[in-house]
Enzyme design. Structure first.
Site, PDB file in Angstrom:
ATOM      1  N   ASN A 117     -40.528 -13.556 -32.308  1.00  0.00           N
ATOM      2  CA  ASN A 117     -41.927 -13.179 -32.242  1.00  0.00           C
ATOM      3  C   ASN A 117     -42.700 -14.142 -31.348  1.00  0.00           C
ATOM      4  O   ASN A 117     -42.934 -13.862 -30.176  1.00  0.00           O
ATOM      5  CB  ASN A 117     -42.516 -13.132 -33.652  1.00  0.00           C
ATOM      6  N   ASP A 118     -43.074 -15.284 -31.883  1.00  0.00           N
ATOM      7  CA  ASP A 118     -43.933 -16.200 -31.140  1.00  0.00           C
ATOM      8  C   ASP A 118     -43.357 -16.606 -29.785  1.00  0.00           C
ATOM      9  O   ASP A 118     -44.100 -16.811 -28.829  1.00  0.00           O
ATOM     10  CB  ASP A 118     -44.218 -17.456 -31.970  1.00  0.00           C
ATOM     11  N   VAL A 119     -42.021 -16.698 -29.703  1.00  0.00           N
ATOM     12  CA  VAL A 119     -41.422 -17.160 -28.448  1.00  0.00           C
ATOM     13  C   VAL A 119     -41.494 -16.109 -27.348  1.00  0.00           C
ATOM     14  O   VAL A 119     -41.091 -16.363 -26.218  1.00  0.00           O
ATOM     15  CB  VAL A 119     -39.949 -17.599 -28.630  1.00  0.00           C
ATOM     16  N   THR A 120     -42.006 -14.908 -27.691  1.00  0.00           N
ATOM     17  CA  THR A 120     -42.174 -13.877 -26.659  1.00  0.00           C
ATOM     18  C   THR A 120     -43.644 -13.550 -26.436  1.00  0.00           C
ATOM     19  O   THR A 120     -43.970 -12.644 -25.675  1.00  0.00           O
ATOM     20  CB  THR A 120     -41.474 -12.571 -27.071  1.00  0.00           C
TER      21      THR A 120
ATOM     22  N   ALA B 251     -46.488 -18.743 -36.308  1.00  0.00           N
ATOM     23  CA  ALA B 251     -47.732 -19.358 -35.869  1.00  0.00           C
ATOM     24  C   ALA B 251     -48.952 -18.672 -36.496  1.00  0.00           C
ATOM     25  O   ALA B 251     -50.067 -19.141 -36.360  1.00  0.00           O
ATOM     26  CB  ALA B 251     -47.844 -19.329 -34.351  1.00  0.00           C
TER      27      ALA B 251
END
Lengths: 104, 471
Positions: free
Chosen positions: B397-400, B438
């Protein structure tokens, strides 16, 4: 060994530690952390010494637990690292798991 | 029974310890390269064997029954746990091993105090200070690691748990610990054992309180830091026992562990202090969403996803934390196999902190027999993204999240991301639209070229694989 000699050794070891680890590919962070984790199982030596020279009831108990904890740290740590790194070997041919060292 | 032959602190014993720590240094050094890592681990293990045997041969050692009882129990537990553990559970396994190491240090420190007192010796400061340090840090490490283990194993909630005034309580505890240390050191002729035990207890409470407020995804960094702590406490025990092997090995782990911790923190674009004290991710989930106001998104099923994938030329799979949790690595590999059988090029984009700890995703995919050369690091794959037909995001999720690049006010602004939105089409396999760790919305989900496939990662991958097979 006098204190200053020990501090000299300590400081040099700090630099060796920093030097040796620089530039590790992310891929190896987990196994490397696991391997250094196994190495601090060296505290088991302290447990062995304490237990080896112990002479009262509670010290026997504390020492035995300390040795057992240290042995878990060492044996488990090296074996788990070996298993992880085994995943990276190219050929998926089945081979016996190399077992960890350091037990007795 | 082997008779003890080596004089403690004598030249022969020290020489063997030097051999042992040299093997550790070579072992760690080789552990930093993929081709030599496995051998490096064996070399370090051999060094450990030398160190242990040397110690067992020291003159005057006794209590052999108890020594072998301890060794036997520890070895049995270590062997069984290591064989049984799943690759996905690796981070908590490391946490547990780290914890017992810290626990051993704390117990050794306590035993040293008892032993010295019972002999009526006074403690020179250069012995007492390392003992106190070893006790405190060992105790913090033991309890902190156990909490980390419990969180990763889902025994306690992984979200940050914090009491009001937590920082104040921690500060008071820290002051109390330092005060007791000073009292013990001043009274070094006959330090109070009661006070020392109180010190261990306070350190234990501090270890619990510091780690409890840290979210699950930050745990790896915490474990790495505690790993360094345990190393330093082992070095302190070495000072107390005048044991050169402990000093060098403990210090090596302390300093190399510190570097690893900082590298991991850098990969997450956060400082170590921020990870430890901010309680990141503590904001209530879905903060940005408002009440029920859903932004438009495209939802598809396994069959649609299969068609999109099967008629692509190049596919990039972006695995994340959710894949690890769902244990979907084998199912994903099946999808890749089906696609490759149809001539589709499949690569994997690995974010530096994908999975539950850096490098964890590589281990998981390697377990599923994904070829090493198909695993691409972020810097390598990002330039390829615009030439990719379909990017499949599985449990990441957050890493994209493009907000990291586009929105300077975002909490994750500046975090390096895998630029999946550059691909022609994006399929996101995820249980829901809920925000990631996050706690912020992911703009990627609402982009026009993104399709959402709402399902468990493992089930979805299995469905897609069979749908592709049916085409």
């Amino acid at each position: 060994m006098d204190l200053m000699t020990e501090i000299t050794i300590f400081v040099l070891a700090v630099f060796v530690g920093f030097e040796v680890i620089s530039k590790v590919p992310t891929t190896l962070h987990t196994p490397l952390m696991s391997q250094t984790n196994a190495i601090h199982g060296i505290v088991m030596l302290g447990g062995l010494i304490v237990l080896g020279y112990a002479d009262d009831g509670l010290e026997y108990v504390i020492g035995t637990i300390a040795v057992a904890f240290g042995a878990i740290n060492i044996v488990g740590g090296f074996m788990v690292t070996d298993r992880m790194l085994g995943m990276f070997t190219r050929k998926p041919k089945p081979k016996a798991e190399a077992d960890g060292k350091g037990g007795s | 029974m082997v008779r003890a032959v080596l004089e403690p602190g004598g030249d022969a014993a020290t020489a063997l310890y030097i051999v042992a720590f040299s093997l550790f240094i070579v072992g760690i050094k080789q552990g930093t390269h993929p081709t030599t890592a496995k051998r490096g681990n064996l070399i370090a293990a051999a060094g450990m064997a030398v160190a242990v045997v040397t110690t067992l041969l020291l003159d005057g050692m006794g209590n052999w029954g108890l020594i072998f009882l301890g060794l036997g129990i520890g070895t049995a537990v270590g062997v069984i746990a290591s064989i049984r553990v799943q690759m996905t559970e690796m981070p908590q396994m490391v946490a547990l091993y780290n914890g017992v190491g810290g626990g051993a240090v704390a117990l050794i420190a306590w035993s040293e105090i008892r032993h010295g007192l019972s002999l009526g010796e006074d403690f020179p400061l250069d012995e007492l200070i390392p003992i106190i340090f070893a006790g405190v840090v060992g105790s913090v490490s033991f309890w902190g690691s156990n909490i980390a283990f419990a969180k990763l194993q889902d025994l306690i909630p992984t979200r940050p748990i914090a009491a009001p005034g937590q920082q104040v309580i921690n500060a008071v505890l820290l002051i109390a610990i330092v005060t007791i240390c000073v009292i013990l050191a001043v009274d070094h002729e006959s330090p109070s054992q009661g006070l020392f035990i109180l010190l261990l207890v306070l350190a234990a409470i501090l270890g619990n309180l510091v780690v409890l407020p840290i979210g699950g995804a930050d745990m790896p960094v915490v474990i790495s830091l505690l790993n360094a702590f345990t190393g330093l406490s082992a070095a302190a025990a070495g000072f107390a026992l005048d044991n050169v092997a402990l000093i060098v090995a403990g210090t090596l782990v302390g300093s190399s562990g510190t570097i690893l911790t900082m590298e991991m923190a850098t990969a997450m674009n956060r400082s170590v202090a921020n990870i430890l004290f901010s309680g990141f991710g503590g904001a209530p989930a879905g903060g940005g969403g408002g009440s029920g106001e859903e932004k438009p998104h495209v939802s598809i099923g396994a069959q649609d996803a299969a068609i999109k994938l099967a008629y692509a030329d190049t596919v990039v799979i972006v695995p994340g934390y959710g894949l690890a949790v769902a244990q979907a690595q084998h199912a994903i590999k099946e999808v890749a196999d089906e696609l490759e059988a149809r001539g589709v090029t499949v690569n994997y984009a690995i974010h530096p902190v994908a999975g539950r700890m850096p490098g964890h995703m590589n281990v998981l995919l390697a377990e599923a027999d994904v070829a090493y050369e198909n695993l691409k690091e972020m810097e390598e794959i990002n330039p390829e993204m615009s030439r990719t037909d379909v990017a499949v995001v599985v449990g990441a999720n957050d890493v994209t999240n493009p907000a990291a690049k586009n929105d300077p006010d975002s909490p994750i602004a500046g975090m390096p991301i895998i630029e999946v939105s550059e691909a022609q089409e994006v399929i996101v396999i995820k249980r829901s639209l809920s925000p990631g760790f996050a706690g912020i919305d992911n703009d990627l989900f609402y982009e026009p070229n993104t399709s959402m496939l709402f399902a468990d990662a493992k089930q979805a991958a299995a469905d897609i694989a069979s749908e592709i097979g049916n085409l």
